[in-house]
Structure formats: structure tokens, C-alpha cells
Design a protein around this motif. Structure first.
Motif, PDB file in Angstrom:
ATOM      1  N   ASP A  14       0.805  -1.221   0.000  1.00  0.00           N
ATOM      2  CA  ASP A  14       0.000   0.000   0.000  1.00  0.00           C
ATOM      3  C   ASP A  14       0.836   1.269   0.000  1.00  0.00           C
ATOM      4  O   ASP A  14       0.302   2.370   0.131  1.00  0.00           O
ATOM      5  N   THR A  15       2.162   1.148  -0.154  1.00  0.00           N
ATOM      6  CA  THR A  15       3.026   2.325  -0.272  1.00  0.00           C
ATOM      7  C   THR A  15       4.075   2.057  -1.345  1.00  0.00           C
ATOM      8  O   THR A  15       4.362   0.908  -1.699  1.00  0.00           O
ATOM      9  N   GLN A  16       4.679   3.138  -1.811  1.00  0.00           N
ATOM     10  CA  GLN A  16       5.713   3.017  -2.835  1.00  0.00           C
ATOM     11  C   GLN A  16       6.897   2.200  -2.337  1.00  0.00           C
ATOM     12  O   GLN A  16       7.435   1.350  -3.069  1.00  0.00           O
ATOM     13  N   ASP A  17       7.316   2.418  -1.097  1.00  0.00           N
ATOM     14  CA  ASP A  17       8.456   1.688  -0.555  1.00  0.00           C
ATOM     15  C   ASP A  17       8.177   0.199  -0.447  1.00  0.00           C
ATOM     16  O   ASP A  17       9.060  -0.631  -0.688  1.00  0.00           O
ATOM     17  N   LYS A  18       6.954  -0.136  -0.082  1.00  0.00           N
ATOM     18  CA  LYS A  18       6.612  -1.558   0.038  1.00  0.00           C
ATOM     19  C   LYS A  18       6.600  -2.245  -1.321  1.00  0.00           C
ATOM     20  O   LYS A  18       7.011  -3.404  -1.453  1.00  0.00           O
ATOM     21  N   VAL A  19       6.135  -1.553  -2.336  1.00  0.00           N
ATOM     22  CA  VAL A  19       6.181  -2.124  -3.684  1.00  0.00           C
ATOM     23  C   VAL A  19       7.636  -2.319  -4.106  1.00  0.00           C
ATOM     24  O   VAL A  19       7.998  -3.360  -4.675  1.00  0.00           O
ATOM     25  N   GLY A  20       8.479  -1.331  -3.801  1.00  0.00           N
ATOM     26  CA  GLY A  20       9.891  -1.481  -4.117  1.00  0.00           C
ATOM     27  C   GLY A  20      10.516  -2.661  -3.413  1.00  0.00           C
ATOM     28  O   GLY A  20      11.322  -3.402  -3.993  1.00  0.00           O
ATOM     29  N   SER A  21      10.139  -2.869  -2.164  1.00  0.00           N
ATOM     30  CA  SER A  21      10.649  -4.021  -1.420  1.00  0.00           C
ATOM     31  C   SER A  21      10.157  -5.324  -2.026  1.00  0.00           C
ATOM     32  O   SER A  21      10.885  -6.319  -2.081  1.00  0.00           O
ATOM     33  N   ALA A  22       8.923  -5.323  -2.510  1.00  0.00           N
ATOM     34  CA  ALA A  22       8.377  -6.525  -3.140  1.00  0.00           C
ATOM     35  C   ALA A  22       9.122  -6.869  -4.411  1.00  0.00           C
ATOM     36  O   ALA A  22       9.345  -8.043  -4.727  1.00  0.00           O
ATOM     37  N   VAL A  23       9.529  -5.857  -5.167  1.00  0.00           N
ATOM     38  CA  VAL A  23      10.290  -6.102  -6.387  1.00  0.00           C
ATOM     39  C   VAL A  23      11.637  -6.728  -6.049  1.00  0.00           C
ATOM     40  O   VAL A  23      12.089  -7.674  -6.702  1.00  0.00           O
ATOM     41  N   ILE A  24      12.285  -6.232  -5.003  1.00  0.00           N
ATOM     42  CA  ILE A  24      13.536  -6.841  -4.553  1.00  0.00           C
ATOM     43  C   ILE A  24      13.295  -8.308  -4.179  1.00  0.00           C
ATOM     44  O   ILE A  24      14.103  -9.189  -4.475  1.00  0.00           O
ATOM     45  N   GLY A  25      12.153  -8.565  -3.537  1.00  0.00           N
ATOM     46  CA  GLY A  25      11.827  -9.935  -3.173  1.00  0.00           C
ATOM     47  C   GLY A  25      11.682 -10.858  -4.367  1.00  0.00           C
ATOM     48  O   GLY A  25      11.928 -12.061  -4.260  1.00  0.00           O
ATOM     49  N   LEU A  26      11.299 -10.304  -5.513  1.00  0.00           N
ATOM     50  CA  LEU A  26      11.204 -11.122  -6.721  1.00  0.00           C
ATOM     51  C   LEU A  26      12.564 -11.690  -7.107  1.00  0.00           C
ATOM     52  O   LEU A  26      12.680 -12.865  -7.474  1.00  0.00           O
ATOM     53  N   TYR A  27      13.583 -10.855  -7.041  1.00  0.00           N
ATOM     54  CA  TYR A  27      14.929 -11.337  -7.363  1.00  0.00           C
ATOM     55  C   TYR A  27      15.394 -12.371  -6.346  1.00  0.00           C
ATOM     56  O   TYR A  27      16.073 -13.346  -6.696  1.00  0.00           O
TER      57      TYR A  27
END
Length: 477
Positions: free
Chosen positions: A42-55
Motif C-alpha cells: 500500500d506504499t511506494q516503498d513496500k512495492v519497491g521491497s516486493a520487487v527486490i523480493g522477486l529477485y
């Protein structure tokens, strides 16, 4: 009944990527573990963290940490490698004796779809990202990884794409919608056709190319997406498009061949790699029962020595070729194939995987040269094909080929020599319709194993068949 998608959707693992460069400011985001999927992004930072989690998920031993590289090699072991280990799941694959309950087929399927669902969650959450550049980057990274996972799945669990054919043979389910709840997970997804899966993979990669920046640190860039799309087109025998993209990557990505092939694997993020899985000694795919060094290496106390390189394959390298062997132990050898002196000592091993915490190259520039060489040769451009093959050969000290020596067979052989043990083996044999040579033994003559055999396609996991009545099992299982 709950499917695998529910397991990964309700509790979304947004862990910090394993071994991603800590000093890179774009990765300095606090991790989130086991966050409710309804509110996690629900925030920009959390989405960014989720993308890192993809890697981070790509480093799983069920994906590029082990299986997406090892399994394509084991499916075509004959006259190449042998599996000496005690793990029955890998032994069954190597002997083409798998069944629908094999743990490897289930774990690859499950983890790949978990990664796909996480990409869908990221894409769905993009409206909360207010920075337009980051928004485009995150969407591009999610689409790149979604395409990559669908591509790996369709190559392993379905028959080969047939150039010019309808490709109506069953592929794998296309998962394009995020799943967060039990109700959403109860929607049964049938297998799409091979044509449909490839169409989606290509669409995602084309979108990723437009969305990703040209440079993105150790993460996927627009040139990474172009390189993967070149690989996809090659698998389809779409040589014109494969050549165009490979040429673009070679000329414009800023990448260059490393001084030696060994340095691509022993150094981190070399000048040659367009994508590699980031690992370190603390965070990696495994040091005892999984991980590429665990299974391939035999160096003192390091490695199980499960994968043996056969002398018949090592003998294809000429004496001057650093990719071959001088039958010396690791550390003493000046070649990439060494004589193991640890577990199961006395057999040849590949030096590409020699440390538990090393990075794992997934896409590198040498592959682009070989794609361009093959496509150019098929188009009648012998000059380009010869120059590209010889760039790869001379880097390792192999004698350059002459125009008279150049043929489609010699180019395909160069792919085997350069990309050995990197997860290309069965996919190249399938796309070129090349049967597997089984050498003669104990007085029996050499034979071939048909590359179109049902046993060279992984089974749809029985667990998935049981919970999803729309799934059709592959023939022979």
C-alpha cells in the motif's frame, strides 16, 4: 481445495533479496516478511521491497539456485555428464524414469508460480507508486520476471514449440491475475496452449523493454529483457527477430566479453553478464543438499561431487582451449574442467560452480554472440557468423575456425562447448530436433534416444492434478 497459488498469496514473502549489493541505494529498503497480501503493497516503498523480493525468489534452489540450471542438463546426460549422487529425484530425471510425484517437478512448478503471483501483486499495486520512473521500472521488472518464469515452465512441462505450426499442444497455465484470498485461489486455471504461453511471454518482454531503464545496476534492464527475448525467439526458431535483438544487445548494451570464461563465474557482475543471481556466503541456494556448487563441485571439503563431466564430452575441447581439461585438481588446473579431489574424487568436474556464495550468471553476452552467429549463418551471412563464433573461441584460446570449417553443426557445437552446464542442454537439442546419443557399452552398439520422447517433458505434479481438475497430465505419466 486450496491450490499452490493460495499458499503464496495470503502470506506474501517480501524478503530482502539474497545477496543483492548492500551498498546499492536502490536496494536499501527494509524487508517485509509474511505480510498480509491485502495490505502489504500500500506504499511506494513496500512495492519497491516486493520487487527486490522477486529477485530473491529467483535464487531459490527450486529455480535458478539449482533446478532451472541442473534439470535441463540432467534430461540429456548421455555422452555429456552423469549423475553420481544419492538424490533419487535427480537420478530419476537423469535416467528418464520420473513420475508425477517426483519432488523436483513439483517444487519447480510451485516456486515458479509463487514468483509469478508475486509479480502480479506488484503490477496490481503500481497505482500507489507516485514516482513515474520508479513505477515504469517496477512494472518492467515484474513483467520481465513473469515472462521468464512462464518461459521456463513451458519449456520444461510442454512439448517444444514448432516453427510454423499451430502449437495447440498443451502448455502451462497462464497466471496473470493476483491471488490474495481463498475465494480467488479457488478459480481453476487450465493449461494454455504452447502458442498462448509464448505469445504472453513475448508480450510481457516487449512491455518490459519499453518500461525498463537501459541501465539498472545488478537488476534487469531493457537490454536484459532484449537478451531474454532473443533467447525466446531462438527457441521458436524465429531467427530473424533473434538476430535483431542479439545484435542490439551486442552493439548497444555496453557489455563486453570478460577476459576469460572462468572470470565470468569467479567474479561478481562481470562486464559480460546481463543478469546474474546475487549470492554471498551467508545467503545462497544451499551448501549441503542444494546449490550448484554443492552438486557440481568436488574441491576438498566443498561439494558433493554429484555431477560428473564425461571424458567423451571434455575430449571435444582442443588442448589449447581453457574451457577443457588438463586433468589436474582445482587450483592446480589452468582449465575450466578439473579433476575432483573431494567427494567422489577422481572424476572430471566443471569449475563454473566452485563456491557456495558465488553469483550465478543467467544471461551473458557470449550467448548473444552465438545467437547472432547461428541466425546469421542460417540467413547466409557467413562473414558475421564466422566472426561471432571466433570471438567466443579465441577468448578461451581455441583455434579460430576457417570459413571452410564453419557449418550449422559447428556453431551448435560451439554453443554446447561454451554454454555447457548452464541449463541450455535439453532446450537446444529440442529446438534443433537433435536426438540424444547413447554411446555403446558392453558390446552394445551406440543408439539414439528420440528428442520428441514424452519422457523429456516433466510431469504435471500429481498434487496439482488433484486440486485442479482442469489440468491434463502429460502423456506417459
Amino acid at each position: 481445495m486450496k491450490t499452490i497459488f493460495f499458499r503464496s498469496a495470503v502470506l506474501l514473502a517480501l524478503g530482502l533479496s539474497l545477496g543483492l549489493t548492500a551498498c546499492d541505494k536502490q536496494l536499501d529498503i527494509d524487508p517485509y516478511q509474511s505480510v498480509d497480501a491485502a495490505t502489504a503493497l500500500d506504499t511506494q516503498d513496500k512495492v519497491g521491497s516486493a520487487v527486490i523480493g522477486l529477485y530473491a525468489r529467483l535464487d531459490s534452489p527450486n529455480l535458478y539456485g539449482t533446478d532451472l540450471i541442473l534439470v535441463p542438463e540432467l534430461l540429456a546426460v548421455d555422452n555429456y555428464i552423469s549423475f553420481q549422487g544419492s538424490f533419487q529425484n535427480y537420478r530419476q530425471i537423469a535416467t528418464r524414469n520420473t513420475n508425477s510425484q517426483t519432488t523436483t517437478a513439483e517444487s519447480i512448478w510451485r516456486t515458479a508460480y509463487q514468483a509469478i503471483n508475486q509479480t502480479n501483486l506488484v503490477i496490481d499495486a503500481l497505482p500507489v507508486v507516485k514516482d513515474e520512473d520508479l513505477k515504469a521500472q517496477y512494472e518492467g521488472e515484474a513483467r520481465f520476471i513473469r515472462a521468464d518464469m512462464h518461459f521456463e515452465l513451458v519449456r520444461l512441462y510442454a512439448k517444444q514449440y514448432e516453427a510454423g505450426g499451430a502449437n495447440a499442444q498443451l502448455g502451462v497455465p497462464l497466471n496473470l491475475v493476483p491471488i490474495r484470498t481463498v475465494e480467488e485461489s479457488s478459480t481453476l486455471q487450465p493449461r494454455a496452449t504452447v502458442a498462448q504461453v509464448y505469445a504472453q511471454v513475448i508480450a510481457d518482454l516487449k512491455s518490459a523493454i519499453t518500461l525498463l531503464p537501459a541501465s539498472n545496476g545488478t537488476r534487469a534492464s531493457s537490454y536484459t529483457a532484449k537478451a531474454l527475448l532473443a533467447r525466446v525467439y531462438l527457441q521458436q526458431s524465429n531467427f530473424v527477430e533473434a538476430r535483431t535483438l542479439a545484435d542490439d544487445v551486442i552493439k548497444n548494451s555496453g557489455k563486453a566479453l570478460s577476459p576469460t570464461l572462468q572470470s565470468v563465474f569467479t567474479n561478481r557482475n562481470s562486464s559480460e553478464t546481463l543478469l546474474e543471481i546475487q549470492q554471498n556466503d551467508q545467503n545462497n541456494a544451499g551448501t549441503s543438499n542444494s546449490g550448484l556448487a554443492t552438486l557440481f563441485a568436488s574441491i576438498g571439503q566443498l561439494g558433493r561431487g554429484d555431477v560428473r563431466v564425461l571424458g567423451s564430452f571434455a575430449g571435444q575441447y582442443e588442448e589449447s582451449d581453457a574451457r577443457g581439461t588438463d586433468s589436474l585438481a582445482f587450483g592446480s588446473s589452468r582449465k575450466l574442467i578439473y579433476l575432483g579431489n573431494g567427494a567422489r574424487a577422481g572424476a572430471l568436474r566443471t569449475g563454473k560452480y566452485s563456491a557456495y556464495g558465488q553469483n550465478i550468471p543467467i544471461i551473458r553476452l557470449a550467448e548473444m554472440y552465438l545467437i547472432r552467429a547461428e541466425a546469421a549463418f542460417r540467413a547466409g551471412d557467413v562473414t558475421t557468423a564466422l566472426a561471432d563464433v571466433n570471438r567466443v573461441r579465441t577468448r578461451s584460446g581455441a583455434t579460430p575456425l576457417t570459413e571452410a570449417q564453419l557449418s550449422l553443426a559447428s556453431i551448435l557445437r560451439e554453443r554446447q562447448l561454451e554454454l555447457a552446464f548452464e541449463g541450455f542442454r535439453i532446450h537446444d537439442l529440442k529446438r534443433t530436433n537433435t536426438n540424444i546419443l547413447i554411446p555403446g557399452a558392453n558390446g552394445s552398439p551406440a543408439t539414439t534416444y528420440p528428442i520428441t520422447s514424452d519422457r523429456l517433458v516433466l510431469p504435471i505434479p500429481l498434487r496439482e492434478i488433484n486440486v485442479n481438475t482442469t489440468l491434463v497430465q502429460n502423456p506417459g505419466y
